[in-house]
Design a protein around this motif. Structure first.
Motif, short mmCIF file in Angstrom:
data_model
loop_
_atom_site.label_atom_id
_atom_site.label_comp_id
_atom_site.label_asym_id
_atom_site.label_seq_id
_atom_site.Cartn_x
_atom_site.Cartn_y
_atom_site.Cartn_z
N GLN A 203 0.84 -1.20 0.00
CA GLN A 203 0.00 0.00 0.00
C GLN A 203 0.88 1.25 0.00
O GLN A 203 1.61 1.50 0.96
CB GLN A 203 -0.91 0.00 1.23
CG GLN A 203 -1.92 -1.14 1.24
CD GLN A 203 -2.69 -1.18 2.54
OE1 GLN A 203 -2.30 -1.85 3.49
NE2 GLN A 203 -3.77 -0.42 2.60
N GLY A 381 -14.28 -1.21 -1.01
CA GLY A 381 -12.94 -0.80 -0.59
C GLY A 381 -12.18 -0.01 -1.63
O GLY A 381 -11.36 0.84 -1.29
N GLY A 409 -3.06 -2.89 8.28
CA GLY A 409 -3.86 -1.68 8.43
C GLY A 409 -4.14 -1.42 9.90
O GLY A 409 -3.45 -1.94 10.78
N ASN A 411 -6.05 -2.64 12.03
CA ASN A 411 -6.94 -3.75 12.40
C ASN A 411 -6.19 -4.75 13.28
O ASN A 411 -4.99 -4.98 13.08
CB ASN A 411 -7.42 -4.48 11.14
CG ASN A 411 -8.01 -3.54 10.11
OD1 ASN A 411 -9.10 -3.03 10.28
ND2 ASN A 411 -7.26 -3.29 9.04
N PRO A 467 -11.28 -5.83 6.97
CA PRO A 467 -10.76 -4.47 6.85
C PRO A 467 -11.10 -3.85 5.51
O PRO A 467 -11.35 -4.54 4.53
CB PRO A 467 -9.25 -4.66 6.98
CG PRO A 467 -9.01 -6.03 6.41
CD PRO A 467 -10.22 -6.84 6.82
N ASP A 469 -9.16 -0.71 4.93
CA ASP A 469 -7.89 0.00 4.73
C ASP A 469 -6.74 -0.99 4.55
O ASP A 469 -5.73 -0.95 5.26
CB ASP A 469 -7.62 0.92 5.92
CG ASP A 469 -7.52 0.16 7.23
OD1 ASP A 469 -8.16 -0.91 7.36
OD2 ASP A 469 -6.81 0.64 8.14
N ASN A 596 2.03 -1.96 9.36
CA ASN A 596 2.32 -1.28 8.10
C ASN A 596 3.66 -0.55 8.08
O ASN A 596 4.18 -0.24 7.02
CB ASN A 596 1.20 -0.28 7.78
CG ASN A 596 -0.09 -0.99 7.48
OD1 ASN A 596 -0.62 -1.73 8.32
ND2 ASN A 596 -0.63 -0.80 6.29
#
Length: 675
Positions: A203, A381, A409, A411, A467, A469, A596
């Motif tokens: 990401q 999403g 993320g 989560n 999730p 994100d 992340n």
């Protein structure tokens, strides 16, 4: 009667505002004096009048000067007593922006005074016992770097609805920027982006947004020549002008018109320019996407390997699987999913297409249709600019190409993220198998010691419906994996010891070692035979004590995460990838962290490195002892003895034990270890 001109009205308003700030400064001095005299138990009562005056000063002309000049005095008087702001050395710059938008005026006022305190120290105007001048300046540059969009007044529908709160935030940030300058801010922002890009996360939306902010800053404000500007322009060019024909960022349509008339040598230079920028940053420009489709559909297809920067292994895959690769580019690499090109390049460089099941599995994925809830989740999403199937295929190329770039993320799903990353790394054909299940049937099937588990039959887990994100593969799979993981835990009820001993091999795969060591007693939470635990880890993973046996397959492990103050935050799932000496000859553990951002400060000098110490993309690392000081669970083979455990120096064990007891294990000492 003659009405006054707009200009004179404006001057009168400014005069009134300055007069108000002058009046309020006197009121503030009285409120601060009362707070200073108040006894500790009564501080809260006298904090409120101070905060009320600060709130009224924020929009006044000269009000921020008043706050900055008295910030240290307000701190000493006890304004922050009983709050997180009382320890400025522990504050996090990434939180400030949201706090300045708080609906609670008291929080906004507290944050404003706190930033005024940092600014007074950063400029040398004042001193603070817990803040060094350089530390204060670095903190403020990070705050500005993370909120650069607000400094330049860029607004959106969301910010416009905030009204006065957004105006106050912009005013405070602009005030700080005026006092410390933007050159350092851009330098800090560029450094932060490179730090994130070096980890090669799947990401990259946040990094691309920050680079866009840099582009605006360079255009509107500029910066002095030097390394900061050079680093900034390097990032901006990677996205908005990586090649000769795209250097002026002409737009995709104009770019296509240009390259339609280029000769073969010029096209070849374009291809190499894209490859250089891509492998330098891990980012894909829209122009790169346009170029790939142009040469595939209208020009020389042999330019594709050059545009992907393929080496020997990648070229071999291109020659053997050209039709499949071309189909993947057509189906997955779009202006909405540009990063799929980088994932594909790394997938080819890994040589995974030579693994017999992979080519047919990817062919199957090209034909795969998402159905029902699975389709809705992907559309929710990632939007509907392209089909959900395109997003999913693009996500798969990225994850298989960048297994260590998978992130959880915001989560509580580190176990599921770790599983996806490890399957991508070790058994990508298995990952494609369960993706196919979830896509078509909205369920995932697994077994636990012969007992079948169907995620569709299970209640929601910690991840709820999953999730948003995260990457497309995680959005599709995590809710299923989370339920399965919880069910495996339920099936372990009644067994002695930590359930991960049985769950991890069943959940992750055959390659997880079947024995498990745990540092704490599961029932009491206290340390249990901790020295033996430490010696066993040395004997399992340290090359000097395990017969120089490398880690052949990544092994799940559990760590006790601590904050910069060494306070326990929680248990977290990671994977040990390898153990090796770094350039300085120090033994390090290299590991995968599904968080992340792997670069974290765990306190007491335990700061995770993500580059510069022999790390490969996506790895975090720590010196062996520092890493072990945060481990509470690991796996090893039950058939292997630990005869070498007695050869480990007592000093090494004592050092690790001390680091653990000074951090996460401080309140977990059994009676036998109490001082």
């Amino acid at each position: 009667m003659t009405s006054s001109s707009p200009a004179s009205d404006g001057r009168q308003t400014d005069t009134d505002s300055r007069a108000q700030a002058a009046r309020l400064s006197g009121t503030l001095d009285v409120a601060i004096e009362r707070l200073e005299r108040a006894r500790p138990f009564a501080k809260l009562r006298y904090q409120r009048p101070v905060l009320e005056v600060v709130r009224r000063l924020l929009p006044a002309d000269g009000g921020l000067d008043v706050i900055r000049e008295r910030a240290i005095q307000m701190d000493a008087a006890g304004l922050f007593a009983g709050s997180d702001w009382d320890s400025p050395e522990a504050l996090l710059p990434q939180i400030c922006g949201n706090t300045l938008l708080s609906e609670d005026p008291s929080f906004v006022a507290l944050e404003a005074v706190s930033l005024g305190r940092f600014l007074a120290v950063a400029t040398g105007e004042a001193r603070h016992k817990n803040l060094h001048q350089d530390t204060a300046r670095h903190f403020l540059t990070q705050v500005l770097a993370l909120n650069l969009r607000d400094i330049f007044g860029q607004s959106s529908e969301a910010t416009r609805t905030l009204g006065d709160r957004q105006e106050n935030k912009q005013r405070i940030l602009a005030y700080i920027a005026d006092h410390i300058g933007l050159t350092d801010v851009l330098g800090a922002l560029v450094t932060e982006i490179w730090r994130l890009l070096e980890q090669r996360s799947v990401q990259v939306g946040v990094a691309k947004d920050m680079i866009a902010q840099i582009a605006v800053a360079l255009e509107e404000k500029g910066t002095e020549p030097g390394s900061e500007r050079l680093g900034a322009e390097r990032l901006v060019s990677a996205l908005f002008g990586p090649t000769v024909a795209s250097l002026d960022d002409p737009g995709v349509e104009a770019y296509l018109e240009r390259i339609a008339h280029l000769d073969e040598p010029s096209l070849s230079r374009e291809a190499m320019g894209f490859a250089r920028a891509m492998h330098d940053t891990g980012l894909i420009s829209d122009y790169h996407v346009a170029f790939l489709h142009h040469v595939l559909d209208f020009r020389d297809r042999s330019l594709v390997p050059a545009a992907l920067g393929l080496g020997t292994t990648g070229l071999d895959c291109w020659h053997h699987f050209r039709r499949l690769i071309e189909d993947l580019i057509h189906a997955a690499v779009t202006l909405s999913t540009p990063q799929a090109a980088y994932g594909l390049a790394l997938l080819l460089e890994r040589g995974v297409l030579h693994h017999a099941p992979m080519a047919p599995a990817l062919d199957r994925q090209l034909q795969q249709k998402l159905r029902g809830h699975a389709r809705d989740r992907i559309a929710l999403g990632f939007g509907e600019a392209v089909a959900p199937e395109t997003h999913l295929l693009a996500g798969l190329l990225q994850i298989i190409g960048q297994p260590l770039g998978v992130g959880q993320g915001a989560n509580p799903t580190c176990q599921s993220a770790r599983a996806i990353a490890m399957w991508s790394l070790i058994e990508p054909d298995y990952l494609l198998h369960i993706v196919s299940q979830a896509s078509e049937f909205d369920t995932v099937l697994m077994q636990f010691e012969g007992t079948p588990i169907n995620s569709a039959d299970l209640p929601l887990g910690l991840a709820g419906f999953g999730p948003i994100d995260a990457d497309p593969v995680s959005v599709l799979l995590v809710s299923h994996l989370d339920r399965i993981y919880a069910e495996m835990g339920r099936l372990c009820i009644g067994r002695e010891g930590d359930p991960h001993r049985w769950i991890n091999p069943q959940f992750h795969g055959w390659w997880v070692s079947r024995d498990c060591a745990v540092a704490v007693d599961v029932t009491t939470g206290k340390l249990s035979d901790y020295d033996s635990f430490l010696r066993r880890f040395f004997a399992t993973y340290h090359p000097l004590y395990n017969g120089e046996r490398p880690v052949s397959h990544p092994q799940p492990a559990g760590i006790a995460v601590t904050d910069p103050n060494r306070q326990f935050v929680g248990w977290h799932a990671i994977a040990i990838l390898r153990v090796a000496e770094d350039q300085a000859g120090k033994m390090r553990v290299y590991f995968y962290n599904p968080n992340n951002d792997s670069g974290q400060d765990w306190g007491g000098g335990v700061v995770v490195s993500t580059s510069g110490n022999g790390e490969r993309y996506g790895e975090g690392s720590l010196e062996f002892g520092s890493f072990l000081s945060r481990v509470y669970l690991f796996h090893d083979e039950p058939l292997r003895g630990h005869e070498s455990a007695g050869n480990i120096p007592d000093t090494a064990i004592e050092s690790v034990r001390e680091q653990a007891i000074e951090s996460w294990a401080s309140d977990r000492l059994p009676d036998a270890m109490m001082p």
